[in-house]
Scaffold this active site. Structure first.
Site, mmCIF file in Angstrom:
data_model
loop_
_atom_site.group_PDB
_atom_site.id
_atom_site.type_symbol
_atom_site.label_atom_id
_atom_site.label_comp_id
_atom_site.label_asym_id
_atom_site.label_seq_id
_atom_site.Cartn_x
_atom_site.Cartn_y
_atom_site.Cartn_z
ATOM 1 C CE LYS A 86 46.004 -29.951 130.549
ATOM 2 N NZ LYS A 86 46.944 -28.874 130.926
ATOM 3 N N GLY A 103 51.904 -38.409 132.640
ATOM 4 C CA GLY A 103 51.939 -37.584 133.849
ATOM 5 C C GLY A 103 52.005 -38.459 135.084
ATOM 6 C CB SER A 104 51.227 -37.735 138.548
ATOM 7 O OG SER A 104 49.928 -37.196 138.471
ATOM 8 C CB VAL A 124 46.709 -36.898 137.006
ATOM 9 C CG1 VAL A 124 46.031 -36.398 135.738
ATOM 10 C CG2 VAL A 124 46.834 -35.766 138.015
ATOM 11 N N GLY A 125 46.512 -40.033 136.292
ATOM 12 C CA GLY A 125 46.255 -41.106 135.325
ATOM 13 C C GLY A 125 45.073 -41.967 135.749
ATOM 14 C CD GLU A 168 55.716 -42.845 130.601
ATOM 15 O OE1 GLU A 168 55.961 -43.217 131.777
ATOM 16 O OE2 GLU A 168 56.176 -41.818 130.098
ATOM 17 C CB CYS A 205 58.864 -41.066 133.172
ATOM 18 S SG CYS A 205 59.156 -40.959 131.422
ATOM 19 C CD GLN A 232 58.410 -31.822 140.808
ATOM 20 O OE1 GLN A 232 57.318 -31.745 140.274
ATOM 21 N NE2 GLN A 232 58.818 -32.926 141.411
ATOM 22 C CD GLU A 254 57.773 -40.378 138.550
ATOM 23 O OE1 GLU A 254 56.593 -40.020 138.514
ATOM 24 O OE2 GLU A 254 58.419 -40.707 137.539
HETATM 25 P P1 NDP Z 1 50.175 -34.222 136.439
HETATM 26 O O1 NDP Z 1 49.854 -35.658 136.273
HETATM 27 O O2 NDP Z 1 49.353 -33.415 137.363
HETATM 28 O O3 NDP Z 1 50.090 -33.479 135.005
HETATM 29 C C1 NDP Z 1 50.297 -34.067 133.748
HETATM 30 C C2 NDP Z 1 49.310 -33.460 132.752
HETATM 31 O O4 NDP Z 1 47.972 -33.811 133.130
HETATM 32 C C3 NDP Z 1 49.327 -31.936 132.701
HETATM 33 O O5 NDP Z 1 49.030 -31.491 131.399
HETATM 34 C C4 NDP Z 1 48.206 -31.583 133.655
HETATM 35 O O6 NDP Z 1 47.693 -30.283 133.503
HETATM 36 C C5 NDP Z 1 47.184 -32.629 133.283
HETATM 37 N N1 NDP Z 1 46.161 -32.866 134.287
HETATM 38 C C6 NDP Z 1 46.241 -32.652 135.627
HETATM 39 N N2 NDP Z 1 45.062 -32.993 136.208
HETATM 40 C C7 NDP Z 1 44.240 -33.416 135.227
HETATM 41 C C8 NDP Z 1 42.889 -33.893 135.204
HETATM 42 N N3 NDP Z 1 42.165 -34.006 136.310
HETATM 43 N N4 NDP Z 1 42.356 -34.235 134.022
HETATM 44 C C9 NDP Z 1 43.079 -34.149 132.890
HETATM 45 N N5 NDP Z 1 44.349 -33.697 132.845
HETATM 46 C C10 NDP Z 1 44.935 -33.345 134.000
HETATM 47 O O7 NDP Z 1 51.669 -34.079 136.810
HETATM 48 P P2 NDP Z 1 52.395 -32.776 137.408
HETATM 49 O O8 NDP Z 1 52.781 -31.943 136.288
HETATM 50 O O9 NDP Z 1 51.570 -32.085 138.460
HETATM 51 O O10 NDP Z 1 53.618 -33.450 138.127
HETATM 52 C C11 NDP Z 1 53.410 -34.125 139.364
HETATM 53 C C12 NDP Z 1 54.192 -35.403 139.400
HETATM 54 O O11 NDP Z 1 53.776 -36.266 138.345
HETATM 55 C C13 NDP Z 1 55.685 -35.242 139.183
HETATM 56 O O12 NDP Z 1 56.339 -34.870 140.333
HETATM 57 C C14 NDP Z 1 56.034 -36.628 138.699
HETATM 58 O O13 NDP Z 1 56.181 -37.494 139.796
HETATM 59 C C15 NDP Z 1 54.851 -37.044 137.882
HETATM 60 N N6 NDP Z 1 55.050 -36.779 136.430
HETATM 61 C C16 NDP Z 1 55.459 -37.795 135.647
HETATM 62 C C17 NDP Z 1 55.734 -37.563 134.315
HETATM 63 C C18 NDP Z 1 56.208 -38.634 133.441
HETATM 64 O O14 NDP Z 1 56.928 -38.379 132.478
HETATM 65 N N7 NDP Z 1 55.805 -39.846 133.671
HETATM 66 C C19 NDP Z 1 55.590 -36.246 133.714
HETATM 67 C C20 NDP Z 1 55.123 -35.237 134.621
HETATM 68 C C21 NDP Z 1 54.870 -35.525 135.920
HETATM 69 P P3 NDP Z 1 48.355 -29.075 134.361
HETATM 70 O O15 NDP Z 1 49.707 -28.888 133.839
HETATM 71 O O16 NDP Z 1 47.495 -27.914 134.162
HETATM 72 O O17 NDP Z 1 48.356 -29.539 135.788
#
Ligand code: NDP
Length: 482
Positions: free
Chosen positions: A173, A226-227, A230-231, A248, A282, A329, A381
């Site tokens: 996904k 991701g964030s 959500v993690g 991560e 990140c 963003q 962050e």
């Molecule tokens: P998210 O954590 O929301 O998204 C990361 C991934 O998780 C996307 O594929 C997202 O889908 C998916 N996701 C979101 N909610 C769920 C859920 N409940 N269950 C399973 N998967 C889910 O990050 P964002 O893209 O919204 O970015 C927000 C913030 O997160 C950024 O501003 C940054 O601070 C941080 N971030 C950190 C990253 C890193 O490299 N460590 C990378 C990206 C973000 P979808 O795209 O549809 O929301």
């Protein structure tokens, strides 16, 4: 309307119940495509098929798996120009960074192609006489991969390549903001010599498709980037099924600039680390911890450098920093600028929305001065082209500020002192430490990951990835009398 770009479900390209539009953040009039959103039935169907085909794939000979991974990697590297252009068009990073990302993603596949042949277990004598022990790794099963938009191809690839290398099925996904790069990579993988349904693409929102995927008892392991919020939700869902999880989740990386640093080097590392990828990394250098004796000279050059950066359309020649990825963003970034000012930080330059010839999510790189480590801009962050300077009086104070964070992904020091560099390397509480190098930019053949809120579970990349993508089996063999 443009053709709908489809999901790969149980080996078939199919549309879903709904679609999303994907637009170029450098130019909102540029419609990149319309992308299907997977529904629940499709998710269930593809998970069931993945379970069956995983065993078939795990039984493939090592060289057959190796040639699949090599073919994927070689095609990505050969098409880095074309796929990098697509990536930059949908994510907004300058073309050189987009092409570099696709090439690097290809290298993950060729690296893990070679790893296919390096899966060697252990042998031991049992403590009981005439019994041998064989310890080997087996595929963990069906792996769910949930990837972010900031490195849409590389992050996914550093998860997909080891997952396949070690014999797993993959249900991917990708982030909904960057679906085009996901479809392109899936097309390359799907046409290889793999069982139909071994690899699935399930585009859709995190809250729907992503959530259902991580809650599924049909998933054996989840790898997420991701964030933090959500993690944490994914970890909570995973534990209900005792699903293995690896996460991560970003950081608040500090670059310590010592009084003996090469000034020009320090400034160039800070500029690249803070504003590369529009600060959406990140590993970004979002805290610059600067020794008092070099502070003023460093700040003067840093601000001049930030002001001189050319912000523009990701695909235009000469652009050094592209737009922010999305309206949301951008709004969050500008809110952080206001927050920093309200906390008492001095905005020395940038941090404002820019009007450009194309309508897009442009903002100028911002530098905060006179900040302290307790401010929210130094604790949360931001994922923005914003960085803060924190003035310190000594090396010891610098190290203590670097370590004073809930995160712990990367940190760096700029110094000519071997003693300080060595002490820093051994005492910085981060998973990655750099000396006279940017905090961003890592290799593929060695482990990547952090501490604290930055990471959870086994490390990614290099040989370390085997820990997550395999499970260990210990066999006892008694040959009996001759
Ligand atoms: P998210 O954590 O929301 O998204 C990361 C991934 O998780 C996307 O594929 C997202 O889908 C998916 N996701 C979101 N909610 C769920 C859920 N409940 N269950 C399973 N998967 C889910 O990050 P964002 O893209 O919204 O970015 C927000 C913030 O997160 C950024 O501003 C940054 O601070 C941080 N971030 C950190 C990253 C890193 O490299 N460590 C990378 C990206 C973000 P979808 O795209 O549809 O929301």
């Amino acid at each position: 309307m443009a053709d709908v770009q489809k999901n790969l479900i149980a080996g078939e390209w199919v549309i879903g119940d709904s679609v999303i539009e994907n637009r170029n953040p450098s130019d909102l009039t540029d419609l990149i495509g319309v992308f299907a959103q997977a529904n629940t039935d499709q998710l269930q169907k593809t998970l069931d098929q993945a379970r069956i085909t995983q065993q078939e794939w795990a039984a493939y000979g090592l060289e057959r798996k190796q040639s699949v991974l090599n073919a994927i990697g070689n095609e990505m590297m050969a098409r880095a120009e074309e796929l990098g252009t697509l990536l930059s068009r949908e994510e907004g990073k300058p073309l050189a960074e987009g092409k570099g990302e696709v090439f690097r993603a290809g290298q993950f596949f060729t690296y893990y192609a070679a790893e296919c042949l390096r899966q060697i277990g252990e042998n031991a004598d049992s403590v009981r006489p005439d019994i041998e022990v064989d310890v080997r790794r087996e595929a963990v099963g069906v792996v769910a991969i949930i990837s972010p938009w900031n490195f849409p191809t590389a992050t996914a690839s550093w998860k997909i390549a080891p997952a396949l290398c070690y014999g797993n099925a993959v249900v991917w996904k990708p982030a909904n903001i960057t679906p085009a790069s996901a479809v392109a990579l899936t097309e390359i993988i799907e046409k290889q010599d793999i069982p139909k349904g071994l690899f699935s693409l399930v585009m859709g929102s995190g809250g729907s498709v992503g959530q259902r995927l991580v809650e599924s008892p049909k998933v054996d392991a989840i790898s997420f980037t991701g964030s933090v919020p959500v993690g944490k939700g994914i970890a909570t869902a995973a534990i209900q099924n005792l699903t293995k999880v690896q996460m991560e989740m970003g950081s608040k990386n500090a670059l310590a600039v010592m009084d003996d640093a090469d000034l020009d080097l320090a400034v160039s590392l800070a500029l690249g680390g803070a504003f590369g990828g529009t600060g959406q990394k990140c590993t970004a250098s979002s805290r610059l911890v600067v020794h008092d004796r070099i502070h003023d000279a460093f700040v003067e050059k840093l601000v001049a450098g930030a002001q001189a950066m050319k912000v523009g359309h990701a695909l235009e020649e000469g652009t050094q920093m592209g737009p922010v990825v999305s309206q949301q963003q951008l709004a969050e970034n500008l809110a952080y600028v206001d927050l920093g000012k309200s906390e008492g930080a001095e905005l020395a330059c940038g941090g404002v929305r820019l009007d450009m010839p194309h309508e897009g999510f442009y903002m100028s790189p911002g530098v905060f001065l006179n900040t302290d480590n307790a401010m929210r801009i130094n604790r949360e962050e931001m994922f923005a082209p914003l960085t803060s300077v924190i003035r310190v009086g000594s090396y010891d104070e610098a190290l203590s500020v670097v370590n004073d964070t809930n995160f712990g992904l990367t940190s760096g020091i700029v110094t000519k002192s071997l003693a300080r560099a060595t002490h820093f390397r051994r005492n910085a509480r981060t998973g990655v430490v750099t000396v006279n190098l940017p905090t961003a930019g890592t290799d593929y053949h060695v482990p990547f990951g952090g501490r604290g809120d930055s990471s959870y579970g086994p490390r990614e990349q290099g040989k370390a990835a085997a820990e997550f993508y395999t499970t260990v089996k210990t066999a006892y063999i008694s040959a009996g009398p001759v």
